[in-house]
Structure formats: C-alpha cells, structure tokens
Design a protein around this motif. Structure first.
Motif, PDB file in Angstrom:
ATOM      1  N   LEU A   6     112.767  -3.780 -17.940  1.00 44.42           N
ATOM      2  CA  LEU A   6     113.026  -2.408 -17.531  1.00 44.42           C
ATOM      3  C   LEU A   6     114.452  -2.249 -17.006  1.00 44.42           C
ATOM      4  O   LEU A   6     115.090  -1.222 -17.226  1.00 44.42           O
ATOM      5  N   PHE A   7     114.950  -3.271 -16.330  1.00 44.59           N
ATOM      6  CA  PHE A   7     116.337  -3.225 -15.858  1.00 44.59           C
ATOM      7  C   PHE A   7     117.289  -3.178 -17.050  1.00 44.59           C
ATOM      8  O   PHE A   7     118.279  -2.432 -17.050  1.00 44.59           O
ATOM      9  N   GLN A  93     117.267  -2.599 -27.663  1.00 45.07           N
ATOM     10  CA  GLN A  93     116.416  -3.569 -26.990  1.00 45.07           C
ATOM     11  C   GLN A  93     115.148  -3.765 -27.810  1.00 45.07           C
ATOM     12  O   GLN A  93     114.627  -2.823 -28.419  1.00 45.07           O
ATOM     13  N   VAL A  94     114.657  -4.989 -27.873  1.00 42.04           N
ATOM     14  CA  VAL A  94     113.392  -5.259 -28.560  1.00 42.04           C
ATOM     15  C   VAL A  94     112.266  -4.886 -27.602  1.00 42.04           C
ATOM     16  O   VAL A  94     111.986  -5.613 -26.638  1.00 42.04           O
ATOM     17  N   GLY A  95     111.630  -3.743 -27.860  1.00 44.58           N
ATOM     18  CA  GLY A  95     110.581  -3.250 -26.969  1.00 44.58           C
ATOM     19  C   GLY A  95     111.129  -3.081 -25.566  1.00 44.58           C
ATOM     20  O   GLY A  95     112.163  -2.444 -25.346  1.00 44.58           O
ATOM     21  N   VAL A  96     110.427  -3.673 -24.605  1.00 47.30           N
ATOM     22  CA  VAL A  96     110.954  -3.742 -23.240  1.00 47.30           C
ATOM     23  C   VAL A  96     111.073  -5.212 -22.832  1.00 47.30           C
ATOM     24  O   VAL A  96     110.891  -5.582 -21.670  1.00 47.30           O
ATOM     25  N   ASP A  97     111.385  -6.032 -23.826  1.00 43.33           N
ATOM     26  CA  ASP A  97     111.559  -7.459 -23.577  1.00 43.33           C
ATOM     27  C   ASP A  97     113.024  -7.754 -23.287  1.00 43.33           C
ATOM     28  O   ASP A  97     113.905  -6.893 -23.437  1.00 43.33           O
ATOM     29  N   ARG A  98     113.303  -9.000 -22.942  1.00 47.17           N
ATOM     30  CA  ARG A  98     114.653  -9.393 -22.536  1.00 47.17           C
ATOM     31  C   ARG A  98     115.475  -9.855 -23.745  1.00 47.17           C
ATOM     32  O   ARG A  98     116.108 -10.910 -23.717  1.00 47.17           O
ATOM     33  N   GLY A 173     105.764   1.050 -21.079  1.00 49.82           N
ATOM     34  CA  GLY A 173     105.631   2.193 -20.184  1.00 49.82           C
ATOM     35  C   GLY A 173     106.343   3.436 -20.654  1.00 49.82           C
ATOM     36  O   GLY A 173     105.985   4.548 -20.241  1.00 49.82           O
ATOM     37  N   PHE A 174     107.337   3.294 -21.535  1.00 54.04           N
ATOM     38  CA  PHE A 174     108.080   4.459 -22.023  1.00 54.04           C
ATOM     39  C   PHE A 174     107.347   5.176 -23.162  1.00 54.04           C
ATOM     40  O   PHE A 174     107.663   6.313 -23.484  1.00 54.04           O
ATOM     41  N   GLY A 199     107.726  -5.893 -19.275  1.00 48.85           N
ATOM     42  CA  GLY A 199     109.082  -5.679 -18.773  1.00 48.85           C
ATOM     43  C   GLY A 199     109.233  -5.661 -17.271  1.00 48.85           C
ATOM     44  O   GLY A 199     110.271  -5.244 -16.761  1.00 48.85           O
ATOM     45  N   LEU A 200     108.215  -6.157 -16.540  1.00 44.67           N
ATOM     46  CA  LEU A 200     108.279  -6.125 -15.080  1.00 44.67           C
ATOM     47  C   LEU A 200     108.491  -7.518 -14.512  1.00 44.67           C
ATOM     48  O   LEU A 200     107.827  -8.469 -14.927  1.00 44.67           O
ATOM     49  N   ASP A 201     109.410  -7.627 -13.551  1.00 35.69           N
ATOM     50  CA  ASP A 201     109.457  -8.862 -12.777  1.00 35.69           C
ATOM     51  C   ASP A 201     108.565  -8.679 -11.552  1.00 35.69           C
ATOM     52  O   ASP A 201     107.879  -7.656 -11.402  1.00 35.69           O
ATOM     53  N   ARG A 202     108.571  -9.660 -10.647  1.00 33.20           N
ATOM     54  CA  ARG A 202     107.637  -9.605  -9.517  1.00 33.20           C
ATOM     55  C   ARG A 202     107.887  -8.396  -8.618  1.00 33.20           C
ATOM     56  O   ARG A 202     106.944  -7.717  -8.186  1.00 33.20           O
TER      57      ARG A 202
END
Length: 561
Positions: A6-7, A93-98, A173-174, A199-202
């Motif tokens: 997400l970032f 971006q590939v999806g919401v991956d890194r 989420g988008f 796409g979420l970290d902790r």
C-alpha cells in the motif's frame, strides 16, 4: 511502517506523472545494492534511487549527491546498452504487491522499436532488479543472478523466461466492491478479514484492525484504504524512539507525531538520508576500517609491551643494588655458583638472593648487573618517547574512525587519500584524484543568531578549515581530550548562546556524541598551531576556555544547512 504494497501504491501515485515521458540519460551503480537512474524531463534531471538492501529495499526520486564510481559493473553496462536514451512509458505495480515495473520504449541496433521492462522486486533478502524483454518475456540481465540450486521456484539467470515470484492471494482493497465486502464479512471476524487483505505490513494491519473494530463496515474500510491515494507523509516515533514514515496519520498505534510533509517522495528522501549515508559510507570505507582495526590492534600490543619495558626500566634499582652487594662480598663468591644469599645493607642486612652465571667470574657477574642497570636506565627516555608516539598514533586512528562515523559517502575518498599519503594504504597505480577541498565539502550550520558554523568531516578538512578557511579572529571549537571535528564559528564576538550552540555541534561531531556531559574547548583560531611533522588533524592550542554541553541530535540537525 515498511515499504509494503500500500505504501508503494502511494509512492507511485506521487512520482508517476513526474517521471512518465522522461528520457533515461544516465545509469550507474554507486554501491553493490544500489542503482541510480537519471531521467531527463523539461530540461531537469531526476535521479531515481533503487535499493535492494535486505533491511529496507526501496525506490524514490532523490536529491542526494552520490559519487559515480570509476568502473561500471556488468549489470550497469547491460542497462546502459539497452536503456540509455529510452523513454519511460509507464510505471505499474503488480496488484498491491511489492513489485514495480518500469516500462521503457527504445530502438535496437537495427532501428526497430522494442519494449523493455525493468522490474523492481522489493522483497527483503530476495529483492532484485530484473531487465527483461516485454515481447519475448526473456530476462536480459539482473542485479542478483541466482543459481538454480539456491532458488528452485523460478530461474533467475539471463535468457531465462521471466516469471513472477510466488504471490500470496488476497484482497485488493482498491478494487473490492461493497457487495463483495458484505459477502466476505458476513460470517467472519475483523481479524480474519484483515489477514486476507493484501499489501499490509504489521503497522498497517494493526491500524486497519482498529478502524474495523470501531466500525466493521465497507465505509470504514474504504476510509482507511483511501488514505493511500493522498500525497502527504507523516513522520512518527515509537516509544523506543524508532522513526517511522506513513502516507497517513495513524490513530490506533502507539506513536508520537514528529513532523508532517506535503510530499511523500521528498519525505522519503529525507527519512532515509541518514541511514543510506551510513550504509554507503560503510561499504565505501570497508578497506579503511580494516586498516584502522589492524593498526589499532598492533599499536595496543606495542604500547602494552613498551609499558612493561618501561616499568622494568623504572624499577631497575635492584640490578644496581645486586651489583654493589656482589662487589662488596667478592670473597664469598666462587666460580661455578648459580646463586648466593648475601646481607643487603640497604635493608638492615636482611638476606637477598642474587642469581649468578656459573660461567662468569665474581667480578664479571657484578659487572653484568651494573651493565643491565645502565642499559635499562638509558632506555627510559627512548621508551617513553616510543610510548608517546604510539599513543599519539593510536589517537590519530581513533580520529580517523570518528571521521568515518561522521562522513558522507563522498568524504571517504579524502580519508583513503589521507591514509595513503601516510603510508598505511598502498597507493594504486591508477588512483582516482581526490578533488580539492572547498567550503562545500564541509558541514555548515546556522545558529539561532544567524551566524554560520563550519565543521570539518575528516582530518584533511579539519586542517583546511582551521588553517586556510578560518579568519584568525574566528572562534575555534574542539571536544576536550578526545577525537572530534574542528569547528569554526565565523564571529569574533560571540554571545554565550552562540558559544553554547557551537559547542554542542562540536560535541556531536566527536567521539563523545552519545555522552551526556561533554567538555568542549574554544579559543581564537590564531591560537591554534600545528607542530612540524604532525599528522593530519593534530593541533596544539593555548589560552582556551571550556564549556560543558549535552549534544542533542534533533537540535543540531535542525540548524544544518
């Protein structure tokens, strides 16, 4: 928060329109895990930093000045061949991956249009930068070539077919609709739903959990997700003073707001400035630090040995006493004896045992003790001088290590040149010529009064600042009896506050930067002298005053220009 999916979405939104349509003009690799791509658009240069550092992989537009190495690695040569002069068509971006793909358009040797993809995979220790042909989907080259034995999931070598790494399926989420949200959350808990969101970290996961525990609704979920479409940034601190950066202001995390920035990319550049500098300095100065460590080890052993020798010499009276007692009792000493006990008239005739050489006569045995005594006494001056020189040299290497701790990447070449000139590093046949020191090499600060302070970052800069740049009536600062930078306050009538602020800067740029009470000397620059033959950075001074300060990083960084 980390560089999560997400970032990355927020960052791409922030820089995408700035970069798309620009032409890639320069590519270089200043360090093993970092690339710099220089784009040209509207007669301006835009530097994109790409780092595959395992601890904090990242990319963003940077304004940092990073030195271009003399020799380009193989991967950079390949990138230059295929990408220099190409136009950046898109960033996706590939999806919401890194995973972020930079799409380029260029022409090959035959003049045909080709589409190339530079894929940036920001996945911890598996991070990589991969160039592949969009049409054939074949890898041209990659920053980290991985042997098949090390990665059996996919082949990461030139000419192999490019495949995405294994991605964990989850909720984007988008893209999720209100009906889909209702269907998914009808029979599940907040925690279970949050675990499925991609796409979420902790930190993001905990913040989203807080949102949904307050109101488990589609509106609340979209309110959280929509924050990643904004352009600003928030710098916050945890309870243990760890700094974190977010594209939104979290309300459910135990964090304290430090600052707010209107531009996420600029905030990132500032956020990573210190840490990236430390990493780059560490990589570039590895040779220097090995030399320092080895020399410090040798000098410490030498000083210990010399000190033992000095202690023996200063306590050598016993040899003279034994020689005198032998001379006074020669008739009692016979050839062939290995030891004898005689009355010591220096201690009320108490017996003293004296070792003898059986091969020598009584007189020669006495002479041997006198010779040993004279030799040791004569050595005291020489040994003391050697101890002094060794300790000064040890302090010199301590100062070089302090300079490395305070250095920027571009300063390391001067430190290497200094040690080369001193003979500690072997001179290379094609050694890069170190640029002349100027005011721009120094750290500069603006005090509350508006006065300027200059700080040298290594011994060469210290000497230049003190003896070339400074006016004789400027005020010179240095931490007391400890390695540190030379600091010049450009003023001959400073206020008490000017002195305190400058002393704090001097304390921070010294070995005592983490101490609570630091003594700092200050004196007019004309009273600072350099002894003949002294090593770089070493000076003597008289007539100084002292002040005790506690260096605080935030206070000092706020004044930096």
């Amino acid at each position: 928060m980390a560089f999560d999916g997400l970032f990355i979405h927020s960052l791409i939104n922030n820089i995408k329109h700035t970069l798309i349509g620009s032409r890639l003009s320069k590519i270089y690799q200043p360090f093993d895990q970092d690339l710099i791509l220089t784009f040209r658009k509207n007669r301006k240069n835009l530097q994109v930093l790409i780092s595959v550092n395992a601890q904090y992989p990242r990319f963003y537009i940077t304004e940092q000045t990073i030195v271009n190495p003399d020799k380009a690695p193989t991967f950079v040569m390949v990138l230059r061949k295929y990408l220099e002069g190409s136009v950046l068509q898109d960033i996706q971006q590939v999806g919401v991956d890194r995973i972020v793909n930079f799409y380029f358009s260029n022409r090959n040797e035959l003049g045909d249009q080709i589409q190339l993809v530079l894929s940036i995979e920001l996945m911890g220790r598996h991070s990589n930068v991969i160039l592949y042909d969009k049409k054939s989907n074949r890898i041209i080259d990659l920053l980290k070539r991985i042997n098949p034995e090390e990665n059996r999931v996919r082949l990461l070598l030139p000419k192999a077919k490019y495949e995405l790494p294994p991605l964990i399926p989850g909720i984007n989420g988008f893209k999720i609709t209100k009906d889909e949200f209702k269907s998914m959350t009808r029979t599940t808990t907040v925690q279970s739903f949050v675990q499925k969101v991609s796409g979420l970290d902790r930190d993001d996961r905990n913040e989203l959990t807080g949102y949904l525990e307050d109101d488990f609704s589609y509106t609340s979920f979209k309110t959280f997700i929509s924050q990643f479409d904004k352009k600003g940034a928030f710098i916050l601190k945890s309870s243990d003073n760890k700094r974190k950066i977010f594209p939104y202001l979290p309300y459910h995390l135990d964090l304290t707001k430090e600052s707010v920035k209107s531009d996420l990319n600029q905030a990132l550049d500032e956020f990573y400035l210190y840490q990236s500098n430390r990493d780059w300095v560490k990589q570039r100065s590895s040779q220097v630090e090995r030399v320092i460590k080895n020399e410090q080890k040798k000098l410490t052993k030498k000083i210990t040995k010399l000190q033992t020798q000095l202690d023996l010499a200063e306590n050598s009276e016993g040899y003279r006493i034994r020689g005198e007692i032998l001379n006074a009792n020669l008739k009692q000493v016979h050839s062939g004896m290995t030891k004898i006990s005689l009355p010591n008239y220096y201690e009320n005739n108490r017996p003293i045992e004296i070792k003898l050489d059986a091969a020598l006569s009584p007189v020669r045995n006495a002479q041997k003790y006198f010779t040993r005594y004279k030799k040791l006494r004569n050595s005291i001056k020489h040994v003391k001088e050697q101890v002094k020189i060794s300790r000064q040299t040890l302090e010199y290497f301590d100062s070089v290590q302090t300079a490395i701790n305070n250095a920027d990447p571009q300063d390391v070449d001067q430190i290497i040149d200094e040690l080369t000139a001193q003979g500690y590093i072997k001179r290379q046949q094609k050694q890069k010529k170190v640029k002349k020191i100027t005011e721009h090499n120094l750290n500069r600060f603006r005090l509350s009064s508006g006065k300027t302070v200059f700080v040298g970052k290594n011994n060469y800069q210290n000497d230049w600042l003190t003896f070339k740049k400074a006016n004789k009536h400027d005020i010179w600062f240095h931490v007391k009896n400890m390695p540190g930078s030379h600091v010049i306050l450009q003023d001959n009538q400073p206020s008490d506050r000017d002195i305190a602020e400058t002393a704090e800067i001097a304390a921070y740029y010294s070995k005592a930067k983490d101490s609570a009470h630091v003594q700092v000397d200050y004196v007019e620059d004309k009273r600072v002298k350099k002894p003949n033959g002294a090593k770089p950075g070493f000076v003597i001074y008289t007539g100084q005053n002292s002040i005790e300060v506690t260096p605080k990083k935030d206070n000092i960084q706020h004044k930096k220009l």
